[in-house]
Design a protein around this motif. Sequence first.
Motif, PDB file in Angstrom:
ATOM      1  N   SER A  70       0.829  -1.207   0.000  1.00 20.99           N
ATOM      2  CA  SER A  70       0.000   0.000   0.000  1.00 20.99           C
ATOM      3  C   SER A  70       0.867   1.262   0.000  1.00 20.99           C
ATOM      4  O   SER A  70       0.340   2.374   0.064  1.00 20.99           O
ATOM      5  N   LEU A  71       2.182   1.103  -0.078  1.00 20.22           N
ATOM      6  CA  LEU A  71       3.086   2.251  -0.093  1.00 20.22           C
ATOM      7  C   LEU A  71       2.920   3.038  -1.389  1.00 20.22           C
ATOM      8  O   LEU A  71       2.727   2.458  -2.456  1.00 20.22           O
ATOM      9  N   GLU A  72       3.004   4.349  -1.287  1.00 24.46           N
ATOM     10  CA  GLU A  72       2.953   5.195  -2.481  1.00 24.46           C
ATOM     11  C   GLU A  72       4.368   5.320  -3.031  1.00 24.46           C
ATOM     12  O   GLU A  72       5.220   5.970  -2.415  1.00 24.46           O
ATOM     13  N   THR A  73       4.600   4.686  -4.147  1.00 25.25           N
ATOM     14  CA  THR A  73       5.930   4.644  -4.750  1.00 25.25           C
ATOM     15  C   THR A  73       5.845   4.952  -6.246  1.00 25.25           C
ATOM     16  O   THR A  73       6.204   4.116  -7.072  1.00 25.25           O
ATOM     17  N   PRO A  74       5.379   6.144  -6.612  1.00 21.32           N
ATOM     18  CA  PRO A  74       5.145   6.411  -8.032  1.00 21.32           C
ATOM     19  C   PRO A  74       6.393   6.290  -8.898  1.00 21.32           C
ATOM     20  O   PRO A  74       6.301   5.803 -10.031  1.00 21.32           O
ATOM     21  N   LEU A  75       7.544   6.696  -8.401  1.00 19.51           N
ATOM     22  CA  LEU A  75       8.742   6.626  -9.236  1.00 19.51           C
ATOM     23  C   LEU A  75       9.204   5.194  -9.447  1.00 19.51           C
ATOM     24  O   LEU A  75       9.596   4.819 -10.557  1.00 19.51           O
ATOM     25  N   LEU A  76       9.158   4.384  -8.407  1.00 21.97           N
ATOM     26  CA  LEU A  76       9.592   2.989  -8.563  1.00 21.97           C
ATOM     27  C   LEU A  76       8.633   2.189  -9.436  1.00 21.97           C
ATOM     28  O   LEU A  76       8.993   1.131  -9.938  1.00 21.97           O
ATOM     29  N   ARG A  77       7.426   2.689  -9.621  1.00 19.07           N
ATOM     30  CA  ARG A  77       6.457   2.010 -10.478  1.00 19.07           C
ATOM     31  C   ARG A  77       6.639   2.386 -11.955  1.00 19.07           C
ATOM     32  O   ARG A  77       5.969   1.844 -12.824  1.00 19.07           O
ATOM     33  N   SER A  78       7.542   3.308 -12.217  1.00 11.87           N
ATOM     34  CA  SER A  78       7.781   3.788 -13.578  1.00 11.87           C
ATOM     35  C   SER A  78       9.043   3.152 -14.163  1.00 11.87           C
ATOM     36  O   SER A  78      10.157   3.430 -13.720  1.00 11.87           O
ATOM     37  N   GLY A  79       8.844   2.306 -15.164  1.00  8.16           N
ATOM     38  CA  GLY A  79       9.985   1.679 -15.825  1.00  8.16           C
ATOM     39  C   GLY A  79      10.927   2.704 -16.442  1.00  8.16           C
ATOM     40  O   GLY A  79      12.145   2.534 -16.421  1.00  8.16           O
ATOM     41  N   ALA A  80      10.350   3.791 -16.983  1.00  7.10           N
ATOM     42  CA  ALA A  80      11.184   4.836 -17.593  1.00  7.10           C
ATOM     43  C   ALA A  80      12.090   5.485 -16.540  1.00  7.10           C
ATOM     44  O   ALA A  80      13.266   5.760 -16.801  1.00  7.10           O
ATOM     45  N   TYR A  81      11.550   5.727 -15.349  1.00  6.43           N
ATOM     46  CA  TYR A  81      12.353   6.308 -14.269  1.00  6.43           C
ATOM     47  C   TYR A  81      13.462   5.345 -13.860  1.00  6.43           C
ATOM     48  O   TYR A  81      14.624   5.744 -13.720  1.00  6.43           O
ATOM     49  N   LEU A  82      13.118   4.092 -13.650  1.00 13.85           N
ATOM     50  CA  LEU A  82      14.122   3.106 -13.238  1.00 13.85           C
ATOM     51  C   LEU A  82      15.237   3.012 -14.270  1.00 13.85           C
ATOM     52  O   LEU A  82      16.424   2.999 -13.915  1.00 13.85           O
ATOM     53  N   ASP A  83      14.861   2.952 -15.545  1.00 11.28           N
ATOM     54  CA  ASP A  83      15.860   2.862 -16.607  1.00 11.28           C
ATOM     55  C   ASP A  83      16.743   4.101 -16.646  1.00 11.28           C
ATOM     56  O   ASP A  83      17.965   4.000 -16.746  1.00 11.28           O
ATOM     57  N   HIS A  84      16.123   5.281 -16.577  1.00 16.49           N
ATOM     58  CA  HIS A  84      16.884   6.528 -16.669  1.00 16.49           C
ATOM     59  C   HIS A  84      17.754   6.764 -15.444  1.00 16.49           C
ATOM     60  O   HIS A  84      18.943   7.065 -15.564  1.00 16.49           O
ATOM     61  N   TYR A  85      17.179   6.640 -14.265  1.00 15.38           N
ATOM     62  CA  TYR A  85      17.898   7.044 -13.055  1.00 15.38           C
ATOM     63  C   TYR A  85      18.879   5.990 -12.560  1.00 15.38           C
ATOM     64  O   TYR A  85      19.997   6.326 -12.173  1.00 15.38           O
ATOM     65  N   PHE A  86      18.474   4.739 -12.563  1.00 17.95           N
ATOM     66  CA  PHE A  86      19.314   3.713 -11.952  1.00 17.95           C
ATOM     67  C   PHE A  86      20.120   2.877 -12.944  1.00 17.95           C
ATOM     68  O   PHE A  86      21.097   2.250 -12.555  1.00 17.95           O
ATOM     69  N   LEU A  87      19.719   2.853 -14.195  1.00 18.51           N
ATOM     70  CA  LEU A  87      20.441   2.017 -15.154  1.00 18.51           C
ATOM     71  C   LEU A  87      21.319   2.806 -16.113  1.00 18.51           C
ATOM     72  O   LEU A  87      22.214   2.228 -16.718  1.00 18.51           O
ATOM     73  N   SER A  88      21.091   4.108 -16.250  1.00 15.72           N
ATOM     74  CA  SER A  88      21.873   4.864 -17.232  1.00 15.72           C
ATOM     75  C   SER A  88      23.040   5.621 -16.609  1.00 15.72           C
ATOM     76  O   SER A  88      23.844   6.189 -17.332  1.00 15.72           O
TER      77      SER A  88
END
Length: 107
Positions: free
Chosen positions: A22-40
Motif C-alpha cells: 500500500s506504499l505510495e511509490t510512483p517513481l519505482l512504479r515507472s519503468g522509464a524512471y528506473l531505466d533513466h535514473y538507476f540504469l543509465s
Amino acid sequence: MKVIEYAPEHSSALASALAGSSLETPLLRSGAYLDHYFLSSPNSKLLLLVDASGEVLATLGSETIRLVIGGRPREASVLSNTYSFKPGAFPFLFLHWMKAARIGITF
C-alpha cells in the motif's frame, strides 16, 4: 536473503512487491524512471534485498555525489527510494549500505 543491484531482469519481482504494497511509490512504479535514473548512470544504483525465491523484500536507492569538505574533494552516497515490503527487511539493507558507503547522507 541477499542484496543485489537492480537490473532489468528484476523488474517483474519489483513490480510484484510494489503491487502487494500500500506504499505510495510512483517513481519505482515507472519503468522509464528506473531505466533513466538507476540504469543509465554509473553513480546511481537501486539495491534490492531479496529472499531465496527472488521476492523483493526492500529497496534502497543510492547515488554517489562529489563534495568538497575542508577543501578536499570527497565522494558521498545519498540515500533515496527506501522501502520495506516485509517487517524488518529495510534495516538489514540499510546496514549493508552503511558498511559500503565511505560517507553516507540520509534525510
